[in-house]
Design a protein around this motif. Structure first.
Motif, PDB file in Angstrom:
ATOM      1  N   ALA A   1       0.860  -1.176   0.000  1.00  0.00           N
ATOM      2  CA  ALA A   1       0.000   0.000   0.000  1.00  0.00           C
ATOM      3  C   ALA A   1       0.899   1.229   0.000  1.00  0.00           C
ATOM      4  O   ALA A   1       1.595   1.505   0.992  1.00  0.00           O
ATOM      5  N   ARG A   2       0.899   1.949  -1.106  1.00  0.00           N
ATOM      6  CA  ARG A   2       1.793   3.102  -1.247  1.00  0.00           C
ATOM      7  C   ARG A   2       1.084   4.173  -2.061  1.00  0.00           C
ATOM      8  O   ARG A   2       0.679   3.936  -3.213  1.00  0.00           O
ATOM      9  N   GLY A   3       0.917   5.325  -1.438  1.00  0.00           N
ATOM     10  CA  GLY A   3       0.231   6.405  -2.122  1.00  0.00           C
ATOM     11  C   GLY A   3      -1.207   6.029  -2.424  1.00  0.00           C
ATOM     12  O   GLY A   3      -1.963   5.601  -1.549  1.00  0.00           O
ATOM     13  N   ARG A   4      -1.577   6.125  -3.680  1.00  0.00           N
ATOM     14  CA  ARG A   4      -2.947   5.832  -4.082  1.00  0.00           C
ATOM     15  C   ARG A   4      -3.161   4.382  -4.489  1.00  0.00           C
ATOM     16  O   ARG A   4      -4.277   4.001  -4.830  1.00  0.00           O
ATOM     17  N   VAL A   5      -2.095   3.593  -4.457  1.00  0.00           N
ATOM     18  CA  VAL A   5      -2.168   2.236  -5.001  1.00  0.00           C
ATOM     19  C   VAL A   5      -2.051   1.202  -3.881  1.00  0.00           C
ATOM     20  O   VAL A   5      -1.183   1.297  -3.016  1.00  0.00           O
ATOM     21  N   THR A   6      -2.952   0.232  -3.928  1.00  0.00           N
ATOM     22  CA  THR A   6      -2.854  -0.963  -3.099  1.00  0.00           C
ATOM     23  C   THR A   6      -2.889  -2.157  -4.031  1.00  0.00           C
ATOM     24  O   THR A   6      -3.801  -2.283  -4.856  1.00  0.00           O
ATOM     25  N   ALA A   7      -1.899  -3.040  -3.928  1.00  0.00           N
ATOM     26  CA  ALA A   7      -1.824  -4.189  -4.819  1.00  0.00           C
ATOM     27  C   ALA A   7      -1.289  -5.382  -4.045  1.00  0.00           C
ATOM     28  O   ALA A   7      -0.514  -5.229  -3.095  1.00  0.00           O
ATOM     29  N   GLY A   8      -1.716  -6.578  -4.471  1.00  0.00           N
ATOM     30  CA  GLY A   8      -1.266  -7.769  -3.771  1.00  0.00           C
ATOM     31  C   GLY A   8      -1.414  -9.014  -4.601  1.00  0.00           C
ATOM     32  O   GLY A   8      -2.124  -9.048  -5.609  1.00  0.00           O
ATOM     33  N   VAL A   9      -0.720 -10.054  -4.153  1.00  0.00           N
ATOM     34  CA  VAL A   9      -0.792 -11.358  -4.793  1.00  0.00           C
ATOM     35  C   VAL A   9      -0.932 -12.402  -3.692  1.00  0.00           C
ATOM     36  O   VAL A   9      -0.315 -12.299  -2.627  1.00  0.00           O
ATOM     37  N   THR A  10      -1.777 -13.397  -3.950  1.00  0.00           N
ATOM     38  CA  THR A  10      -2.032 -14.459  -2.988  1.00  0.00           C
ATOM     39  C   THR A  10      -1.839 -15.806  -3.668  1.00  0.00           C
ATOM     40  O   THR A  10      -2.376 -16.044  -4.756  1.00  0.00           O
ATOM     41  N   GLY A  11      -1.083 -16.668  -3.030  1.00  0.00           N
ATOM     42  CA  GLY A  11      -0.888 -18.022  -3.530  1.00  0.00           C
ATOM     43  C   GLY A  11      -1.429 -19.038  -2.548  1.00  0.00           C
ATOM     44  O   GLY A  11      -1.245 -18.913  -1.337  1.00  0.00           O
ATOM     45  N   LEU A  12      -2.121 -20.052  -3.071  1.00  0.00           N
ATOM     46  CA  LEU A  12      -2.685 -21.128  -2.255  1.00  0.00           C
ATOM     47  C   LEU A  12      -2.111 -22.443  -2.750  1.00  0.00           C
ATOM     48  O   LEU A  12      -2.139 -22.724  -3.955  1.00  0.00           O
ATOM     49  N   PHE A  13      -1.578 -23.253  -1.841  1.00  0.00           N
ATOM     50  CA  PHE A  13      -0.926 -24.508  -2.204  1.00  0.00           C
ATOM     51  C   PHE A  13      -1.576 -25.646  -1.433  1.00  0.00           C
ATOM     52  O   PHE A  13      -1.631 -25.611  -0.198  1.00  0.00           O
ATOM     53  N   VAL A  14      -2.052 -26.648  -2.154  1.00  0.00           N
ATOM     54  CA  VAL A  14      -2.741 -27.783  -1.542  1.00  0.00           C
ATOM     55  C   VAL A  14      -2.131 -29.068  -2.079  1.00  0.00           C
ATOM     56  O   VAL A  14      -2.033 -29.260  -3.296  1.00  0.00           O
ATOM     57  N   GLY A  15      -1.717 -29.940  -1.168  1.00  0.00           N
ATOM     58  CA  GLY A  15      -1.096 -31.192  -1.558  1.00  0.00           C
ATOM     59  C   GLY A  15      -2.100 -32.296  -1.804  1.00  0.00           C
ATOM     60  O   GLY A  15      -3.322 -32.106  -1.746  1.00  0.00           O
ATOM     61  N   ARG A  16      -1.568 -33.485  -2.065  1.00  0.00           N
ATOM     62  CA  ARG A  16      -2.408 -34.638  -2.360  1.00  0.00           C
ATOM     63  C   ARG A  16      -3.253 -35.002  -1.149  1.00  0.00           C
ATOM     64  O   ARG A  16      -2.826 -34.850  -0.008  1.00  0.00           O
ATOM     65  N   ARG A  17      -4.469 -35.489  -1.411  1.00  0.00           N
ATOM     66  CA  ARG A  17      -5.355 -35.935  -0.349  1.00  0.00           C
ATOM     67  C   ARG A  17      -6.176 -37.123  -0.825  1.00  0.00           C
ATOM     68  O   ARG A  17      -6.433 -37.282  -2.018  1.00  0.00           O
ATOM     69  N   VAL A  18      -6.606 -37.943   0.107  1.00  0.00           N
ATOM     70  CA  VAL A  18      -7.436 -39.107  -0.203  1.00  0.00           C
ATOM     71  C   VAL A  18      -8.808 -38.642  -0.658  1.00  0.00           C
ATOM     72  O   VAL A  18      -9.403 -37.732  -0.077  1.00  0.00           O
ATOM     73  N   ASP A  19      -9.311 -39.250  -1.732  1.00  0.00           N
ATOM     74  CA  ASP A  19     -10.619 -38.885  -2.270  1.00  0.00           C
ATOM     75  C   ASP A  19     -11.206 -40.109  -2.961  1.00  0.00           C
ATOM     76  O   ASP A  19     -10.563 -41.172  -3.013  1.00  0.00           O
ATOM     77  N   SER A  20     -12.383 -39.965  -3.516  1.00  0.00           N
ATOM     78  CA  SER A  20     -13.027 -41.048  -4.265  1.00  0.00           C
ATOM     79  C   SER A  20     -13.767 -40.452  -5.436  1.00  0.00           C
ATOM     80  O   SER A  20     -14.369 -39.374  -5.323  1.00  0.00           O
ATOM     81  N   ASP A  21     -13.717 -41.141  -6.589  1.00  0.00           N
ATOM     82  CA  ASP A  21     -14.446 -40.621  -7.745  1.00  0.00           C
ATOM     83  C   ASP A  21     -15.947 -40.843  -7.605  1.00  0.00           C
ATOM     84  O   ASP A  21     -16.734 -40.192  -8.286  1.00  0.00           O
ATOM     85  N   PHE A  22     -16.382 -41.764  -6.733  1.00  0.00           N
ATOM     86  CA  PHE A  22     -17.805 -42.076  -6.531  1.00  0.00           C
ATOM     87  C   PHE A  22     -18.524 -42.350  -7.853  1.00  0.00           C
ATOM     88  O   PHE A  22     -19.722 -42.113  -7.978  1.00  0.00           O
ATOM     89  N   SER A  23     -17.781 -42.792  -8.856  1.00  0.00           N
ATOM     90  CA  SER A  23     -18.365 -43.038 -10.180  1.00  0.00           C
ATOM     91  C   SER A  23     -18.012 -44.416 -10.719  1.00  0.00           C
ATOM     92  O   SER A  23     -18.195 -44.684 -11.899  1.00  0.00           O
ATOM     93  N   SER A  24     -17.475 -45.273  -9.860  1.00  0.00           N
ATOM     94  CA  SER A  24     -17.139 -46.647 -10.252  1.00  0.00           C
ATOM     95  C   SER A  24     -16.181 -46.699 -11.432  1.00  0.00           C
ATOM     96  O   SER A  24     -16.239 -47.628 -12.247  1.00  0.00           O
ATOM     97  N   LEU A  25     -15.310 -45.693 -11.576  1.00  0.00           N
ATOM     98  CA  LEU A  25     -14.342 -45.712 -12.663  1.00  0.00           C
ATOM     99  C   LEU A  25     -13.401 -46.912 -12.502  1.00  0.00           C
ATOM    100  O   LEU A  25     -13.116 -47.363 -11.395  1.00  0.00           O
ATOM    101  N   ASP A  26     -12.937 -47.426 -13.632  1.00  0.00           N
ATOM    102  CA  ASP A  26     -12.035 -48.572 -13.647  1.00  0.00           C
ATOM    103  C   ASP A  26     -10.798 -48.231 -14.475  1.00  0.00           C
ATOM    104  O   ASP A  26     -10.904 -48.037 -15.690  1.00  0.00           O
ATOM    105  N   PRO A  27      -9.610 -48.150 -13.852  1.00  0.00           N
ATOM    106  CA  PRO A  27      -9.362 -48.286 -12.411  1.00  0.00           C
ATOM    107  C   PRO A  27      -9.856 -47.065 -11.645  1.00  0.00           C
ATOM    108  O   PRO A  27      -9.949 -45.971 -12.204  1.00  0.00           O
ATOM    109  N   PRO A  28     -10.182 -47.219 -10.363  1.00  0.00           N
ATOM    110  CA  PRO A  28     -10.746 -46.102  -9.593  1.00  0.00           C
ATOM    111  C   PRO A  28      -9.717 -45.007  -9.317  1.00  0.00           C
ATOM    112  O   PRO A  28      -8.512 -45.257  -9.299  1.00  0.00           O
TER     113      PRO A  28
END
Length: 728
Positions: free
Chosen positions: A644-671
């Motif tokens: 935040a400087r003078g009339r300008v406010t600017a920013g950047v945000t990064g979000l990082f998410v690793g692997r997690r257990v899940d399910s396709d719930f669609s009977s895909l083969d292989p699941p």
């Protein structure tokens, strides 16, 4: 004339300047807001007290002629004034680059965040405006230990997971009024930050203060209060990719005896797949009036109406073209607060939250075979109709008394006694089958809490006795301590060590207790789900309060988790039972720095080591014993930098998410049994054209990353937005 003996002693006492004098005063921040629990002490005497909730203090000193009074609070510049018996002292503490915040949710009393024992993150109004997004869930993504999952585009079902707990393990409050559905369920998809002053999230089991649902966190939203003088009128509008448009208008004002705020907002977006459009209208009002010198009445009202298309798992097949979810939510409440005496304060609250939810799919779409890349299901999936209407009412009444007292070297103490009542009422309609479930239950909780405060040590201990019409009685304690191991504001600043232990409980949902369906039969004898929470950490300030690093270890254990157990297969019958058990332990790291030229950087990382100990679904590998807890990433983090400087406010945000257990719930083969890691970057900017007008711009998903939060639901690609803000 010979003077009397008493006159001689009085003259000697006055001449020596040794007569004890009571020094009174007030401590406020640079905006004039009172600061509680500031350590105020005489610099040349070993005496001191903490300020009360309204920032006042009274201190007895032996030598008023030569002493100075200092007011000290981490995150603020220390202030000092000479003792004066002629008038009350007024200390103005200016905020340091890494500021301290006053929180309510950790103890249900005003307390600086550095003195509370639990892990707390606060998002204030400046940060809410800087983020340029109305989503409350988007803020919570930037809290250590928190993970947010959205099932598709804007308006899709959005869930919060904290420290490995379920999404129903978070107590959600608006000005002290619970917003959760009975049983803890809460969907963040329609919760916005419009007309909010701040958002607090307290991590760890907190049922000792808030009862059912506070298993892993408490999230409390506070309605905006109007300025002390004049008024503030604001109009904002923006538009962008995916047919997105949003407009809002707000009015806030006040005076010495009253204040008010009001906001109305409308948002709409088409998102990026058929039948995923989202429309929402929000209205919020808050008003407060002072009743005499020591009492205040505050009233709030918030209403929202939304409609969201629900196309399903479009990454694996065709979208459902008519399914939708409508909801109408209303919250009203009033709080009366009174300072009965200098050491005694009372608060009474009544609130009513209602939710009317409609989930409809009346047109049968053609069958399809799920597929993803080379994976194909071995059979077709068919659409099925449904038409459910749920109406939920939650009455909430609360009465709280706080007694503050000091014992010199024995420390300052705050004793709190409170009683909460929740009257939960629900009507669950299946309009296609013509069935209706009407449920009613009451929950009463009594909490006793003691806070002990010394200059370097802060201890909180409490217990709640809960009686629920579903599971009967339960007692849930909590204890925590914070120790300021080192004071100072140099290159190596203040060091604080904290530790906490507590229990949590969560009542069953209305369906789990009362469902008449033979496929998912309710169980009136269910026990509450339970959690045990331990954590310990260190908070270190650095570089003359221009940087701070926090590291916290946590260990949670969840037991008696509720799910269905099959009773028979022909015909199929199942019933809800307490059969699940899991644990989640890990580390939270938070670093923050305020540099030159208005630069501010904040980052966090969470490591989560979770395990299923007793399965809630023995036939699904995603819920097998030894597996990670479902949809909670092992590694996650964020980086938020702005200038935040003078009339300008600017920013950047990064979000990082690793692997997690899940399910396709669609009977895909292989699941598909896990979701891949992803990183998303967002950019924000605002430029003040005049003191009353500014233009804004935002880019969501700057790199156009392709990912799915839950499997089957593709997240939005790159999106651009631009807008204008006007103030009068």
């Amino acid at each position: 004339m010979i003077p009397s003996v008493p006159s001689v002693f009085l003259a000697l006492a006055l001449a020596s300047g040794a007569s004890p004098i009571s020094i009174t005063g007030t401590v406020v921040d640079q905006h004039g807001a009172p600061l509680p629990r500031v350590w105020v002490h005489a610099s040349q005497e070993n005496v001191g007290v903490f300020t009360t909730a309204d920032g006042t203090f009274s201190l007895d000193v032996e030598d008023a002629a030569s002493c100075r009074i200092e007011a000290t609070l981490a995150g603020f510049e220390t202030a000092a004034l000479p003792c004066s018996a002629a008038a009350d002292l007024r200390f103005v503490l200016r905020v340091q680059p890494i500021a301290e915040t006053v929180v309510v949710s950790a103890t249900r009393t005003d307390a600086p965040s550095g003195q509370v024992t639990a892990g707390v993150t606060v998002f204030d109004r400046d940060e809410i405006e800087r983020r340029q997004t109305p989503s409350a869930a988007a803020l919570l993504r930037l809290a250590p230990g928190a993970s947010v999952t959205r099932s598709g585009g804007v308006g899709a079902v959005t869930s919060l997971f904290v420290r490995g707990g379920e999404s129903s393990y978070n107590k959600i409050l608006l000005d002290g009024i619970p917003l959760n559905e009975p049983g803890g369920t809460f969907d963040f998809s329609a919760l916005t930050t419009d007309n909010l002053e701040r958002v607090e999230i307290v991590r760890g089991a907190n049922s000792a203060l808030f009862g059912s649902d506070a298993m892993t966190s408490v999230v409390q939203l506070f309605t905006r209060r109007g300025p002390r003088e004049g008024h503030d009128i604001a109009i904002a509008a923006e538009g962008g990719s995916f047919g997105t448009g949003r407009g809002s208008a707000s009015l806030a004002g006040g005076g010495e005896r009253f204040d008010y705020s009001a906001t109305v907002a409308r948002e709409q977006t088409d998102n990026d797949v058929p039948n995923s459009a989202f429309r929402e209208t929000i209205g919020s009002i808050g008003a407060g009036v002072r009743l005499g010198k020591d009492a205040r009445l505050r009233m709030i009202s918030r209403a929202s109406g939304s409609r969201a298309g629900t196309p399903g798992q479009t990454a694996f097949g065709r979208p459902d073209l008519d399914a939708r979810f409508d909801r109408r939510d209303v919250v009203v409440g009033a709080t009366f607060e009174q300072q009965i005496a200098s050491t005694l304060r009372q608060r009474a609250t009544y609130g009513l939250s209602t939710s009317r939810q409609t989930s409809v799919n009346l047109i049968l779409d053609p069958p399809y075979t799920p597929r993803f890349g080379q994976r194909v299901a071995p059979f077709e999936f068919f659409d099925f109709p449904f038409d459910s209407r749920n109406t939920l009412h939650r009455h909430h009444g609360s009465y709280q008394v706080d007694w503050t007292n000091g014992f010199g070297a024995g420390g300052d103490h705050i004793d709190t006694a409170l009683v909460d009542w929740d009257g939960e009422r629900g009507t669950l309609d299946d309009r296609l089958n013509g069935s209706r479930v009407q449920a009613s239950r009451d929950n009463v909780g009594l909490t006793l809490q003691h806070q002990a405060m010394w200059p370097r040590i802060f201890v909180t201990a409490g217990v709640r006795f809960e009686h629920n019409d579903s599971f009967g009685g339960a007692a849930v304690p909590r204890v925590g301590a914070a120790w300021i191991a080192r004071r100072g504001a140099g290159l190596l600043g203040e060091t604080t060590v904290k530790a906490n232990a507590g229990l949590g409980i969560k009542e069953p949902t209305l369906l789990q207790s009362f469902s008449p369906s033979p496929f998912f039969l309710g169980n009136p004898d269910l026990e509450p789900e339970r959690s045990r929470s331990l954590d310990a950490g260190i908070d270190q300030r650095l570089l003359r309060d221009r940087a701070r690093v926090s590291l916290t270890w946590f260990d949670n254990h969840f037991d008696d988790q509720i799910t269905t157990r099959t009773l028979s297969t022909n015909p199929f019958r199942a019933q809800y039972f307490n059969i699940g058990e899991a644990r989640a332990r890990g580390l939270e790291l938070l670093a923050e720095a305020a540099g030159a030229y208005g630069l501010h950087v904040r980052g966090g990382y969470t490591f989560l080591d979770s395990r299923i100990l007793r399965s809630t679904s023995a036939f699904d590998p995603a819920f097998a014993v030894g597996q990670w807890v479902f949809r909670r990433p092992r590694h996650s983090g964020f980086l938020d930098a702005w200038i935040a400087r003078g009339r300008v406010t600017a920013g950047v945000t990064g979000l990082f998410v690793g692997r997690r257990v899940d399910s396709d719930f669609s009977s895909l083969d292989p699941p598909i049994t896990s979701s891949g890691e992803y990183a998303v970057w967002d950019v924000r900017a605002a430029v003040a054209i005049t003191p009353r007008a500014s233009v804004t711009g935002a880019i969501d998903n700057l790199t156009d990353a392709v990912y799915m939060e839950p499997l089957g639901y593709e997240a939005l690609g790159r999106a651009l937005r631009a807008g204008v803000r006007l103030r009068f």
